[in-house]
Design an enzyme around this catalytic site. Structure first.
Site, short mmCIF file in Angstrom:
data_model
loop_
_atom_site.label_atom_id
_atom_site.label_comp_id
_atom_site.label_asym_id
_atom_site.label_seq_id
_atom_site.Cartn_x
_atom_site.Cartn_y
_atom_site.Cartn_z
N ARG A 209 52.75 -1.08 69.15
CA ARG A 209 51.57 -1.90 69.39
C ARG A 209 51.45 -2.86 68.20
O ARG A 209 51.23 -2.43 67.07
CB ARG A 209 50.34 -1.01 69.45
CG ARG A 209 49.07 -1.81 69.61
CD ARG A 209 47.89 -0.96 69.24
NE ARG A 209 46.68 -1.56 69.75
CZ ARG A 209 45.47 -1.19 69.36
NH1 ARG A 209 45.32 -0.24 68.48
NH2 ARG A 209 44.42 -1.77 69.85
N GLY B 248 36.09 5.19 74.81
CA GLY B 248 35.23 6.34 74.48
C GLY B 248 33.82 6.25 75.04
O GLY B 248 33.34 7.19 75.70
N ASP C 280 28.71 6.62 65.45
CA ASP C 280 29.16 7.51 66.51
C ASP C 280 28.13 7.45 67.64
O ASP C 280 26.99 7.89 67.48
CB ASP C 280 29.27 8.93 65.93
CG ASP C 280 29.78 9.92 66.96
OD1 ASP C 280 29.57 9.70 68.17
OD2 ASP C 280 30.37 10.93 66.55
N HIS D 22 35.76 -2.72 77.52
CA HIS D 22 36.39 -1.70 76.67
C HIS D 22 35.37 -1.37 75.57
O HIS D 22 35.20 -2.13 74.62
CB HIS D 22 37.69 -2.26 76.08
CG HIS D 22 38.36 -1.32 75.12
ND1 HIS D 22 39.55 -0.66 75.42
CD2 HIS D 22 38.01 -0.90 73.89
CE1 HIS D 22 39.87 0.12 74.41
NE2 HIS D 22 38.97 -0.02 73.46
N LEU D 23 34.67 -0.25 75.75
CA LEU D 23 33.62 0.11 74.80
C LEU D 23 34.04 1.36 74.03
O LEU D 23 33.84 2.49 74.50
CB LEU D 23 32.29 0.37 75.54
CG LEU D 23 31.81 -0.73 76.49
CD1 LEU D 23 30.52 -0.32 77.20
CD2 LEU D 23 31.60 -2.05 75.74
N GLY D 24 34.66 1.16 72.90
CA GLY D 24 35.06 2.26 72.03
C GLY D 24 34.42 2.01 70.68
O GLY D 24 33.39 1.34 70.59
N ASP E 275 48.66 -6.92 71.22
CA ASP E 275 47.27 -6.73 71.62
C ASP E 275 46.62 -8.04 72.08
O ASP E 275 45.60 -8.04 72.75
CB ASP E 275 46.51 -6.20 70.39
CG ASP E 275 45.64 -5.04 70.76
OD1 ASP E 275 45.92 -4.40 71.77
OD2 ASP E 275 44.67 -4.78 70.03
P1 AMP Z 1 37.22 5.21 71.12
O1 AMP Z 1 37.31 4.19 70.00
O2 AMP Z 1 37.64 4.66 72.45
O3 AMP Z 1 37.85 6.53 70.80
O4 AMP Z 1 35.64 5.52 71.29
C1 AMP Z 1 34.88 6.08 70.26
C2 AMP Z 1 33.42 6.02 70.61
O5 AMP Z 1 33.19 6.73 71.84
C3 AMP Z 1 32.50 6.66 69.57
O6 AMP Z 1 31.37 5.83 69.35
C4 AMP Z 1 32.07 7.94 70.26
O7 AMP Z 1 30.80 8.34 69.81
C5 AMP Z 1 32.01 7.49 71.68
N1 AMP Z 1 31.98 8.66 72.60
C6 AMP Z 1 32.94 9.58 72.82
N2 AMP Z 1 32.48 10.53 73.68
C7 AMP Z 1 31.21 10.18 73.99
C8 AMP Z 1 30.18 10.76 74.83
N3 AMP Z 1 30.39 11.88 75.50
N4 AMP Z 1 29.00 10.11 74.90
C9 AMP Z 1 28.77 8.98 74.21
N5 AMP Z 1 29.68 8.39 73.41
C10 AMP Z 1 30.89 8.98 73.30
#
Ligand code: AMP
Length: 382
Positions: free
Chosen positions: A75, A314, A266, A192-194, A132
């Protein structure tokens, strides 16, 4: 790749710190066996060398020896304007990735090192770069050009590039297969919400706009990144708070977003805090959601209509309350969620829109590693 099964997965974290950790989980004969090594890893080279050793055993082996690996997919964060698709890495490609270091100073150098080390561990394998930025190279000029002196684009390549392309492209394809509709003629918004977050507007399978900009700092509110702010904010911080460029970079990239507003990056914790009456967490969620809704409206206009939306990563996959609030009251755009479907989506891809919703809304788990592996295979078979 014949059955796209994961043989092993893992990562090295906190490289260069005292509390470094490597995890390596093998998936053999239907069983997942974790292996953890907690120790400092001096640099990316040491981390990747160790991964190479573990893949071959003795207790953690999933391959006979390193010559079993036919190709390595990397990547690569920034392909600039040079790359529109995954590419076999040769000297010319290495040079072009090097040439893009000024656009991604934190990411492209470790990517280059990764390629160099992978070549020494797997000397017989073809190395492939999956960018990316590539999926967003179809952005039309009005969507990618900033209204600043044109020479800055011509001479220094200052423009919107967009990121998370691998994920946006993957969920688009999965959504089109699920909906049994060709991407041709389909108007999609992907979210894409991470920890990092971005949205893309996709028409006929081609990305026409995306929220991140020249760097991954722009657009949505993220875990620790501000997303869009007034471009004059750095002048204010420098003039009135005596901040250096480094300070401003740190504030906007690491101390802003959800963390800056309420102390946690988080989302699980932010939601918990808001539910238990924490005022700032509530405000942080309001700002987070408002930004998403604003872009849904903008992209519905850019796409001249909307057929489907996809939530992923996430937060997109796991936070029903965020999805609900992002879509609530958007019936005028044809978007209506089903409360029960949204609260307990099924495993894999699931549809959360209400019966009769003009816009179909899906949750599609992203899998960037699988997409990189698929693209790598596709390139070497061409
Ligand atoms: P990623 O970067 O895709 O791994 O996403 C990370 C984000 O996903 C963090 O803000 C986590 O708190 C959130 N996340 C993971 N599981 C949950 C859940 N069950 N409810 C709410 N947010 C979550």
């Amino acid at each position: 790749m014949s059955d796209e099964r994961t043989l092993a997965e893992g990562m090295v974290e906190k490289i260069g710190e005292e509390t470094g950790a490597l995890t390596h989980e093998t998936h053999m004969n239907g069983e997942k066996t974790p292996f953890v090594e907690k120790r400092p890893f001096r640099d990316h080279r040491e981390g990747l060398m160790r991964i190479g050793e573990l893949l071959g055993g003795p207790e953690t082996a999933v391959i006979g020896d390193t010559s079993d690996i036919g190709a390595v997919g990397h990547r690569v964060v920034h392909g600039g304007e040079a790359f529109h698709e995954p590419t076999i890495i040769d000297d010319r490609v290495l040079e072009a990735i090097r040439d893009n270091i000024e656009l991604a100073p934190l990411h492209n150098p470790p990517n280059l090192l990764g390629i160099e080390v992978a070549k020494s561990i797997f000397p017989d394998a073809v190395q492939v770069a999956v960018f990316d930025t590539a999926f967003h190279q179809t952005l039309p000029m009005p969507a990618f050009l900033y209204a600043i002196p044109y020479e800055l684009y011509e001479k220094h390549r200052v423009r919107r590039y967009g990121f998370h392309g691998t994920s946006h492209a993957y969920v688009c394809e999965r959504a089109s297969a699920y909906l049994e509709t060709s991407l041709e003629g389909l108007r999609l918004i992907t979210l894409h919400l991470g920890n990092g977050a971005s949205m893309a507007a996709v028409k006929d399978g081609k990305c026409i706009d995306t929220t991140m900009g020249m760097t991954p700092l722009g657009g949505l509110v993220m875990g620790t990144r501000s997303g869009d702010v007034d471009p004059a904010l750095p002048f204010f911080l420098a003039d009135h708070l005596d901040m250096s460029l480094g300070d401003i970079d740190r504030v906007l990239n690491r101390e802003s977003g959800l963390k800056g507003l309420c102390g946690s990056n988080d989302m699980r914790e932010v939601i918990r805090m808001a539910q238990s009456g924490h005022d700032r967490a509530r405000i942080a969620l309001d700002v987070y959601i408002y930004r998403i809704r604003k872009f849904i409206g903008a992209y519905a206009a850019a796409l001249e209509g909307l057929d489907a939306m996809v939530f992923t990563a996430g937060i997109g996959e796991n936070a029903p309350t965020i999805r609900w609030r992002a879509c609530e009251g958007l019936g005028h755009l044809g978007i209506a969620l089903d409360r029960a479907r949204n609260t307990v989506p099924g495993k894999g891809i699931s549809e959360i829109s209400a019966e009769g919703s003009r816009v179909r809304v899906l949750v599609v788990p992203t899998d960037e590693e699988l997409r990189i592996a698929q693209e790598t295979k596709r390139v070497i078979e061409k």
